[in-house]
Design a protein around this motif. Sequence first.
Motif, PDB file in Angstrom:
ATOM      1  N   ARG A 114      14.526  81.179 -52.957  1.00 18.15           N
ATOM      2  CA  ARG A 114      15.399  82.287 -52.119  1.00 18.15           C
ATOM      3  C   ARG A 114      15.678  81.489 -50.382  1.00 18.15           C
ATOM      4  O   ARG A 114      16.406  81.043 -49.670  1.00 18.15           O
ATOM      5  CB  ARG A 114      14.816  83.344 -51.174  1.00 18.15           C
ATOM      6  CG  ARG A 114      14.025  83.541 -52.151  1.00 18.15           C
ATOM      7  CD  ARG A 114      15.394  84.854 -52.373  1.00 18.15           C
ATOM      8  NE  ARG A 114      16.303  85.053 -53.657  1.00 18.15           N
ATOM      9  CZ  ARG A 114      16.437  85.106 -55.022  1.00 18.15           C
ATOM     10  NH1 ARG A 114      15.617  86.267 -55.174  1.00 18.15           N
ATOM     11  NH2 ARG A 114      17.633  84.520 -55.781  1.00 18.15           N
ATOM     12  N   LEU A 115      14.750  80.398 -50.369  1.00 18.61           N
ATOM     13  CA  LEU A 115      14.279  79.157 -49.086  1.00 18.61           C
ATOM     14  C   LEU A 115      15.545  78.512 -49.634  1.00 18.61           C
ATOM     15  O   LEU A 115      16.281  78.274 -48.018  1.00 18.61           O
ATOM     16  CB  LEU A 115      13.068  78.540 -49.553  1.00 18.61           C
ATOM     17  CG  LEU A 115      12.326  79.218 -48.265  1.00 18.61           C
ATOM     18  CD1 LEU A 115      10.574  78.659 -48.466  1.00 18.61           C
ATOM     19  CD2 LEU A 115      12.327  80.182 -46.867  1.00 18.61           C
TER      20      LEU A 115
ATOM     21  N   LEU B  48       9.302  85.559 -46.403  1.00 15.91           N
ATOM     22  CA  LEU B  48      11.275  85.429 -45.516  1.00 15.91           C
ATOM     23  C   LEU B  48      11.025  86.325 -44.350  1.00 15.91           C
ATOM     24  O   LEU B  48      11.198  85.587 -43.123  1.00 15.91           O
ATOM     25  CB  LEU B  48      12.109  85.220 -46.804  1.00 15.91           C
ATOM     26  CG  LEU B  48      12.085  84.530 -48.028  1.00 15.91           C
ATOM     27  CD1 LEU B  48      13.373  84.623 -48.357  1.00 15.91           C
ATOM     28  CD2 LEU B  48      12.339  83.102 -47.293  1.00 15.91           C
TER      29      LEU B  48
END
Length: 415
Positions: free
Chosen positions: A28-29, A174
């Motif tokens: 995701r990062l 996140l």
Amino acid sequence: MSELANKRLVVGMTGGIACYKIGELVRRLIEQGTTVDVVMTEAATRFITPVTMQALSGRPVYVDQWDARMPNNMAHINLTRGADAVLVAPASTDFLAKLAHGMADDLLTTLCVARACPLLVVPAMNREMWANPATQRNAAQLRADGITLLGPAEGDQACGEVGSGRMLEPHEILEELVAHFQPKLLAGKRVLVTAGPTSEPIDPVRVLTNVSSGKMGYAIARAAREAGADVTLVSGPTALATPRGVRRIDVTTARDMLEAVTSNVSAAEVFIAVAAVADWRVKEASARKLKKTEDGPPQLEFVQNPDILATVAGLPQPPYCVGFAAETEDLGRHAAEKRARKRIPLLVGNLAQEALGHDDTTLVLYDDAGEHPLARQPKLAAARQLIAEISRRVLGSGPAGAQGTSAPAGSHAGS
Ligand code: C5P
């Protein structure tokens, strides 16, 4: 563009079954444009391989503090210089203990001691290990040292037990990372927000409500918390997840909302009324389901609901009050009239057809200095800009925002 784009993170992993979730987090990062250097302890490599983490991060993974790939053999220095933060997830009991005592006996612990950037730690362990007095002592020491601990959460654990010690989910980590990088414009301030619709009973199966999704109010609660405020969100019925770190009180009717607001407002320095409160309720809701009859529809008698915002603004020592107005036309005229009627320093207007249910919005701020339109943008971005504008008015701080805005004369601004 994502808030984490162009950031550089070191993601440290220690030994724990939650390592398998860090693959997803790193993925995701990377999608968001973050540069991620993964550093693993020997124990972490027992749970997931460096090959996996290298494939996901697209960069070399470091385990050994004597890694000869670093030309100067100083991985513990090189990796954190230029990094925006170090995030250790999962963080084991052993790692917390070492960190609390400044130990540096492998690459990850040495790098943490040698870092010159913020450190966020996400504990993950069995509930007894987390509850152990030594672990609690170490966690308290880490907080005192300025290290941010994220979680742990409560729930089912991989070992089959249930309790506190679960690692936060990747999407929660996140959200915390995004919050970490927001300016702390309202640090230590207490903010009370209302959001969503209210729902007024007609009978046990029918209600009077409106189309508010709650998205704007939830975005404002999230933005206020990201800015360092202690946030209480009084919410009517919505399908939305509570922003992390926000205390949420669920209510149904306008009268419930007034009660929840009244019991929490004395501590608040800022009150932001975003809820679409039903203006009217049925005078006597029926205890039984109303039946269809030959005589046609029922004749319902309505009464006015209390005005929550006006009630708060009328307190002897009100918090700084911000109202919202969703209008279908003549926004400026209605907003000015509403601001004067409720005697509030700041009113935020938007056009209902452009805002309700949409992910983007165009806000216009109205204060003593006049009208200040903000750009059309996603609700979270608009919420952050609004929080900056509020902090500037309440504290006289924050970035320059909408043109010509100034602290309103005669406002009820708290300290
Ligand atoms: O009075 P009106 O609904 O037009 O004003 C809207 C603003 O007042 C919003 O900030 C809304 O949250 C607040 N309000 C309230 N209680 C009501 C009606 C509106 O707090 N009963």
